[in-house]
Design an enzyme around this catalytic site. Structure first.
Site, mmCIF file in Angstrom:
data_model
loop_
_atom_site.group_PDB
_atom_site.id
_atom_site.type_symbol
_atom_site.label_atom_id
_atom_site.label_comp_id
_atom_site.label_asym_id
_atom_site.label_seq_id
_atom_site.Cartn_x
_atom_site.Cartn_y
_atom_site.Cartn_z
ATOM 1 N N SER A 126 0.983 -1.302 0.019
ATOM 2 C CA SER A 126 -0.004 0.003 0.042
ATOM 3 C C SER A 126 0.878 1.308 -0.012
ATOM 4 O O SER A 126 0.237 2.245 -0.462
ATOM 5 C CB SER A 126 -1.086 -0.043 1.187
ATOM 6 N N LYS A 163 0.303 4.606 7.009
ATOM 7 C CA LYS A 163 -0.408 5.560 6.001
ATOM 8 C C LYS A 163 0.138 7.128 6.163
ATOM 9 O O LYS A 163 0.736 7.402 7.090
ATOM 10 C CB LYS A 163 -1.681 5.251 6.073
#
Length: 210
Positions: A126, A163
């Site tokens: 990701s 993230k």
């Protein structure tokens, strides 16, 4: 008294706080005071670190007393104790609790700016567009002082994710750096357990820090 074992960075901070508090006030701090000073979510987190210090023989916990902490020794901060690798973490528990530490890598925390406090293994792709790859060890600096745009380690219930952080009012967006992944949206008024554990300060890949 048992022999002194090297302390983790967080344990050293707790020990130093106890020592300073005794020197300045003549008495040890309460669990609430430790939690407030070091930014723990609850006094239970402080209690876990105190138990770890007691097991390592540097303090004694006197049961049934709010300030029942007694220093057993003075210690010097280790020059290089290595960095703990954090594994799976249960919701509500301190990320650096001993049961979450899978291994310790002999990496100098001061190689990273700001100083790294722990390592986290990266799973998945990701964040691949900014060079954070599956299998990397992410060096993390523990802090609650977060700005939009920083790469963070976040906990949602018992899941830990890496993230890019963005906050708009009471809503947090955790953005991937891979167009195949949608952002994670967290409504702080609805999510029962969400916490930022720190910011990324470097990557270790194939025994080389980046």
């Amino acid at each position: 008294m048992s022999s002194i074992k090297s302390l983790t960075t967080r344990q050293q901070e707790v020990f130093d706080l106890i020592k300073r508090h005794i020197e300045s006030t003549g008495m040890p701090p309460t669990r609430v005071e430790i939690s407030k000073e070091l930014g723990f979510r609850s006094p239970n987190a402080a209690e876990e670190h105190l138990k770890a210090l007691a097991r390592k023989g540097v303090i004694e916990i006197v049961s049934g007393v709010s300030r029942g902490i007694r220093l057993l020794t003075d210690i010097e901060e280790p020059e290089n104790e290595g960095l703990p690798l954090i594994g799976r973490v249960a919701a509500g528990e301190p990320i650096l609790a001993e049961q979450h530490i899978e291994a310790t890598y002999q990496v100098d925390a001061n190689m990273f700016k700001p100083q790294a406090d722990f390592l986290l293994k990266v799973y998945g792709q990701s964040m691949k567009d900014i060079g954070i790859l599956d299998g990397d060890l992410l060096a993390v600096h523990s802090t609650k002082d977060i700005r939009n745009g920083q790469i963070v380690v976040a906990r949602i219930e018992d899941e830990v994710t890496v993230k890019r952080f963005e906050r708009k009012g009471s809503v947090v967006y955790l953005h991937a750096e891979n167009e195949e992944f949608e952002p994670i949206v967290v409504d702080l008024t609805q999510q029962p357990y969400f916490e930022i554990e720190g910011i990324a300060v470097g990557i270790i890949r194939n025994n080389a820090w980046m």
